[in-house]
Design a protein around this motif. Structure first.
Motif, mmCIF file in Angstrom:
data_model
loop_
_atom_site.group_PDB
_atom_site.id
_atom_site.type_symbol
_atom_site.label_atom_id
_atom_site.label_comp_id
_atom_site.label_asym_id
_atom_site.label_seq_id
_atom_site.Cartn_x
_atom_site.Cartn_y
_atom_site.Cartn_z
ATOM 1 N N ASN A 134 0.770 -1.173 -0.002
ATOM 2 C CA ASN A 134 0.293 0.180 0.212
ATOM 3 C C ASN A 134 0.932 1.380 -0.081
ATOM 4 O O ASN A 134 0.767 2.120 -0.557
ATOM 5 N N GLU A 135 2.100 1.416 0.686
ATOM 6 C CA GLU A 135 3.229 2.584 0.607
ATOM 7 C C GLU A 135 3.875 2.814 -1.285
ATOM 8 O O GLU A 135 4.129 4.013 -1.144
ATOM 9 N N ALA A 136 4.260 1.860 -1.593
ATOM 10 C CA ALA A 136 4.515 1.351 -2.856
ATOM 11 C C ALA A 136 3.385 1.734 -3.832
ATOM 12 O O ALA A 136 3.886 2.997 -4.240
ATOM 13 N N LYS A 137 2.170 1.938 -3.425
ATOM 14 C CA LYS A 137 1.178 2.213 -4.461
ATOM 15 C C LYS A 137 1.309 3.927 -4.019
ATOM 16 O O LYS A 137 0.825 4.600 -4.600
ATOM 17 N N ARG A 138 0.729 4.205 -2.478
ATOM 18 C CA ARG A 138 0.732 5.627 -2.149
ATOM 19 C C ARG A 138 2.009 6.104 -2.819
ATOM 20 O O ARG A 138 1.754 7.615 -3.047
#
Length: 230
Positions: A134-138
Motif C-alpha cells: 500500500n505504501e508503494a502504491k501511495r
C-alpha cells in the motif's frame, strides 16, 4: 578514471546511469553482495556501511583521490563535478535535492521493504505485505501527481532526482503495483527507459548478476552475517 564498486541493484544503477549521462570515464568493479564481497576489508575501507555502490575518484575536488559511499551523495558529487543534472539556479538545485531526498528517504526504503516481504522473506506476513504494498502504491501516486504539470520530477529539467527514482520503479510488478494505473508516471518512465545512457547503465553487470534467492545469499543479506561486528 572513476572506480565504481557496485552491483546490478537499483542503487547501483543510479550511479551507472549518471556516469553514462555525464560521459565521465569509469571502471566497474563487481561486488557480489550475495557472496559477501561487501564485508571484505578493502571494500569496507571505502564503504564503511558495507553497502553498494561506492566510488573512488582519483581527481577529487582538491586534486586528491575522493572516496564516496551512499548513492545519493555520489549522485550529487558527480552532478556537481560536471555541472549538470542538479539544476542551474539555487532554487532549481534545492528543488532537485528535495525530490532526491524523497527517493532516498521514501521510495528506496519503502519499495525495498515491499520487495523483501513480498519476495525474500522466509515467511509470508500479511500485515507487512499489505503495509508496504500500500505504501508503494501511495508513493507511485505522489510521483504521478507531480508529473501531471511537470515533465520531470524537479520541474522542467531531467535531473538526478529522475535518475535516482527510475531504477526503483523498474520492478513495479514485484512491488504489487500496476503501472498503467499511473499514466503520467508511466509516460515519464518510458521516456527515461528509452534514453541511450539509461539503456547502457541498467545493463551493467547483467552478465554476472544472479537472483539472490538461494539460502546462502539470503543468509548473507538478511541473516546473522549482515549483523556481525566488523
Amino acid at each position: 578514471m572513476i572506480d565504481v564498486y557496485s552491483s546490478a541493484t537499483p542503487n547501483g544503477h543510479k550511479v551507472h546511469i549518471l556516469l553514462e549521462e555525464c560521459g565521465l570515464p569509469y571502471r566497474l568493479h563487481y561486488v557480489n553482495i550475495g557472496a559477501g564481497d561487501q564485508f571484505k576489508p578493502d571494500f569496507l575501507a571505502i564503504s564503511p556501511n558495507n553497502k553498494i555502490p561506492a566510488i573512488v575518484d582519483p581527481d577529487g575536488p582538491d586534486g586528491k583521490p575522493m572516496a564516496l559511499f551512499e548513492s545519493g551523495a555520489i549522485l550529487v558529487y558527480l552532478a556537481s563535478k560536471v555541472g549538470r543534472f542538479l539544476g542551474a539556479s539555487d532554487r532549481d538545485k534545492f528543488n532537485t535535492l528535495q525530490w532526491l531526498m524523497f527517493q532516498m528517504g521514501g521510495v528506496g526504503p519503502m519499495l525495498g521493504q515491499a520487495h523483501h516481504f513480498r519476495i525474500y522473506a522466509p515467511e509470508k506476513i500479511d500485515y507487512a505485505i499489505n503495509r508496504y504494498t500500500n505504501e508503494a502504491k501511495r508513493l507511485y501516486g505522489v510521483i504521478d501527481k507531480q508529473l501531471v504539470d511537470h515533465p520531470w520530477l524537479a520541474g522542467e529539467e531531467y535531473t538526478i532526482a529522475d535518475i535516482a527514482t527510475f531504477p526503483w520503479l523498474r520492478s513495479w510488478k514485484n512491488q504489487g503495483v500496476e503501472i498503467d494505473e499511473f499514466p503520467h508516471l508511466k509516460e515519464w518512465f518510458d521516456r527515461i527507459a528509452a534514453r541511450p545512457a539509461v539503456v547502457k547503465g541498467v545493463a551493467a553487470f547483467a552478465d554476472v548478476h544472479k537472483p539472490l534467492t538461494d539460502d546462502k545469499s539470503r543468509e548473507v543479506l538478511f541473516g546473522k552475517t549482515q549483523y556481525e561486528k566488523r
